[in-house]
Design an enzyme around this catalytic site. Structure first.
Site, PDB file in Angstrom:
ATOM      1  N   GLN A  40       0.832  -1.215   0.000  1.00 41.75           N
ATOM      2  CA  GLN A  40       0.000   0.000   0.000  1.00 41.75           C
ATOM      3  C   GLN A  40       0.860   1.256   0.000  1.00 41.75           C
ATOM      4  O   GLN A  40       0.625   2.166  -0.789  1.00 41.75           O
ATOM      5  CB  GLN A  40      -0.932  -0.006   1.231  1.00 41.75           C
ATOM      6  CG  GLN A  40      -1.949   1.134   1.212  1.00 41.75           C
ATOM      7  CD  GLN A  40      -2.609   1.398   2.567  1.00 41.75           C
ATOM      8  OE1 GLN A  40      -2.145   0.891   3.602  1.00 41.75           O
ATOM      9  NE2 GLN A  40      -3.668   2.193   2.566  1.00 41.75           N
ATOM     10  N   ASP A  87      12.864 -12.215  -0.233  1.00 46.12           N
ATOM     11  CA  ASP A  87      12.270 -12.170   1.102  1.00 46.12           C
ATOM     12  C   ASP A  87      13.191 -11.314   1.983  1.00 46.12           C
ATOM     13  O   ASP A  87      14.408 -11.533   1.996  1.00 46.12           O
ATOM     14  CB  ASP A  87      12.221 -13.626   1.617  1.00 46.12           C
ATOM     15  CG  ASP A  87      11.545 -13.755   2.962  1.00 46.12           C
ATOM     16  OD1 ASP A  87      11.636 -12.813   3.770  1.00 46.12           O
ATOM     17  OD2 ASP A  87      10.947 -14.811   3.206  1.00 46.12           O
ATOM     18  N   TYR A 139       1.759  -8.058  15.918  1.00 43.59           N
ATOM     19  CA  TYR A 139       2.203  -6.933  15.098  1.00 43.59           C
ATOM     20  C   TYR A 139       2.694  -5.777  15.990  1.00 43.59           C
ATOM     21  O   TYR A 139       3.784  -5.240  15.788  1.00 43.59           O
ATOM     22  CB  TYR A 139       1.028  -6.479  14.229  1.00 43.59           C
ATOM     23  CG  TYR A 139       1.245  -5.225  13.430  1.00 43.59           C
ATOM     24  CD1 TYR A 139       2.091  -5.215  12.332  1.00 43.59           C
ATOM     25  CD2 TYR A 139       0.569  -4.045  13.765  1.00 43.59           C
ATOM     26  CE1 TYR A 139       2.265  -4.059  11.580  1.00 43.59           C
ATOM     27  CE2 TYR A 139       0.729  -2.892  13.008  1.00 43.59           C
ATOM     28  CZ  TYR A 139       1.576  -2.905  11.920  1.00 43.59           C
ATOM     29  OH  TYR A 139       1.746  -1.762  11.186  1.00 43.59           O
ATOM     30  N   ILE A 163      -3.765   4.233   7.335  1.00 42.28           N
ATOM     31  CA  ILE A 163      -3.498   5.033   6.136  1.00 42.28           C
ATOM     32  C   ILE A 163      -4.553   4.743   5.075  1.00 42.28           C
ATOM     33  O   ILE A 163      -4.806   3.587   4.735  1.00 42.28           O
ATOM     34  CB  ILE A 163      -2.076   4.765   5.602  1.00 42.28           C
ATOM     35  CG1 ILE A 163      -1.073   5.213   6.674  1.00 42.28           C
ATOM     36  CG2 ILE A 163      -1.838   5.522   4.301  1.00 42.28           C
ATOM     37  CD1 ILE A 163       0.355   4.951   6.328  1.00 42.28           C
TER      38      ILE A 163
HETATM   39  N1  SER Z   1      -2.809   0.040   9.610  1.00 35.82           N
HETATM   40  C1  SER Z   1      -2.140  -0.869  10.489  1.00 35.82           C
HETATM   41  C2  SER Z   1      -3.003  -2.005  10.849  1.00 35.82           C
HETATM   42  O1  SER Z   1      -4.191  -1.828  10.908  1.00 35.82           O
HETATM   43  C3  SER Z   1      -1.730  -0.149  11.738  1.00 35.82           C
HETATM   44  O2  SER Z   1      -0.405   0.148  11.664  1.00 35.82           O
HETATM   45  O3  SER Z   1      -2.519  -3.051  11.113  1.00 35.82           O
END
Ligand code: SER
Length: 314
Positions: free
Chosen positions: A12, A50, A139, A169
């Site tokens: 993205q 990778d 994450y 974003i």
């Molecule tokens: N846009 C990301 C997510 O939703 C957040 O950093 O994982």
């Protein structure tokens, strides 16, 4: 910024950052890298690798005499919960590869962190730069650990690595893949295609968001800032606007009055609920003059205009 490597170039952010940098430095000074093959229009060299393959990346860096890396390759929050082991390996392994390659070379690195570094006990409003950071997604854990690794490599090995905590974003060029904030992009596609969207978070869910134009500009601006201006070496809080799904729906209806939104929250609701509503990004504004341009109405207008063209639904 003479010879630039962009990892995750098909993603993205990568697709749009590469176009912006292309216009600035020319195709001979950009190299794209992704686990997937190049996307058309093939404007600059591409390496299909990778990012955990450190030696292959080191060879690319040497071959093209890279002096700047935008390291974007990453698994996002929702997909990360489905593949926690892979998320750790790709997000931490990839970042450590880049930092190791940069050691002793003078290579500058941009690496995005995220609002996902915050967790259930972080303040939800005006979330400060320095506060409780207790992420509860894999994450978020990789982003927080990554921030500390960046600080460590800066302090210990003088690697000039710069970072911002991106909010969700919103963009029309390439769809995000596997994030919790993806609803804020999907809603526009579905509003235009079908005039109805089923949101996977509740209507009152409020998260910090940013338009891609602003996000790409922030990455370039922090990289162009003087070294002394960049005083935070973990990652800067960065913000533009915050809004609820209800507020998005109302704004979209100004352009598409028939638009309807339904709600069917899933596991991503809990992730959204652990993140801040509004971030305090005053350090970025003070240190390197960060300013956003797009608010909700500007984002909505531009998204609808561009997606109508892209989807040929004018
Ligand atoms: N846009 C990301 C997510 O939703 C957040 O950093 O994982």
């Amino acid at each position: 910024m003479n010879k630039i490597l962009i990892t995750g170039v098909n993603g993205q952010i990568g697709t749009e950052l590469s176009q912006k940098l292309l216009a600035k430095v020319g195709p001979e000074n950009i190299v794209g890298l992704d686990i997937r093959p190049a996307l058309p229009p093939y404007a600059f060299p591409h390496e299909t690798i990778d990012t955990t393959n450190k030696e292959a990346i080191r060879q690319v860096v040497e071959k093209y005499r890279i002096d700047t890396i935008f390291h974007l390759a990453s698994l996002l929050s929702a997909r990360g919960e489905l593949n926690p082991d892979q998320t750790w390996d790709v997000n931490m392994g990839g970042l450590k590869s880049m930092l190791d390659i940069a050691r002793g070379t003078g290579i500058k690195i941009f690496w995005p962190s995220s609002i996902a570094v915050f967790g259930p006990n972080s303040p939800k409003d005006n979330t400060p730069q320095n506060t409780i950071l207790d992420p509860n997604t894999m994450y978020g854990i990789t982003k927080r650990a990554g921030e500390l690794l960046c600080q460590y490599y800066f302090d210990k090995f003088h690697v000039d690595v710069r970072s911002v905590r991106f909010p969700g974003i919103i963009s029309h060029e390439t769809e995000p893949g596997g994030g919790t904030t993806d609803y804020a992009v999907e809603i526009f596609y579905e509003a235009i295609r079908n005039k109805v969207y089923t949101s996977f978070v509740r209507e009152e869910t409020c998260l910090p968001m940013m338009y891609m134009e602003d996000a790409v500009r922030s990455a370039i601006e922090i990289m162009l800032a003087e070294k002394e201006q960049v005083k935070v070496r973990t990652s800067y809080n960065l913000a533009a606007v915050s809004f609820t799904v209800t507020e998005m729906v109302a704004e979209i209806r100004k352009h598409i009055p028939e638009f309807l939104c339904n709600y069917a929250p899933d596991f991503r609701q809990a992730i959204a609920d652990a993140w801040p509503r509004v971030i305090d990004d005053s350090r970025a504004r003070q240190d390197w003059n960060w300013q956003h341009e797009y608010d909700l109405s500007g984002i909505t207008q531009d998204m609808i205009e561009n997606l109508r063209q892209k989807l040929q639904m004018t």
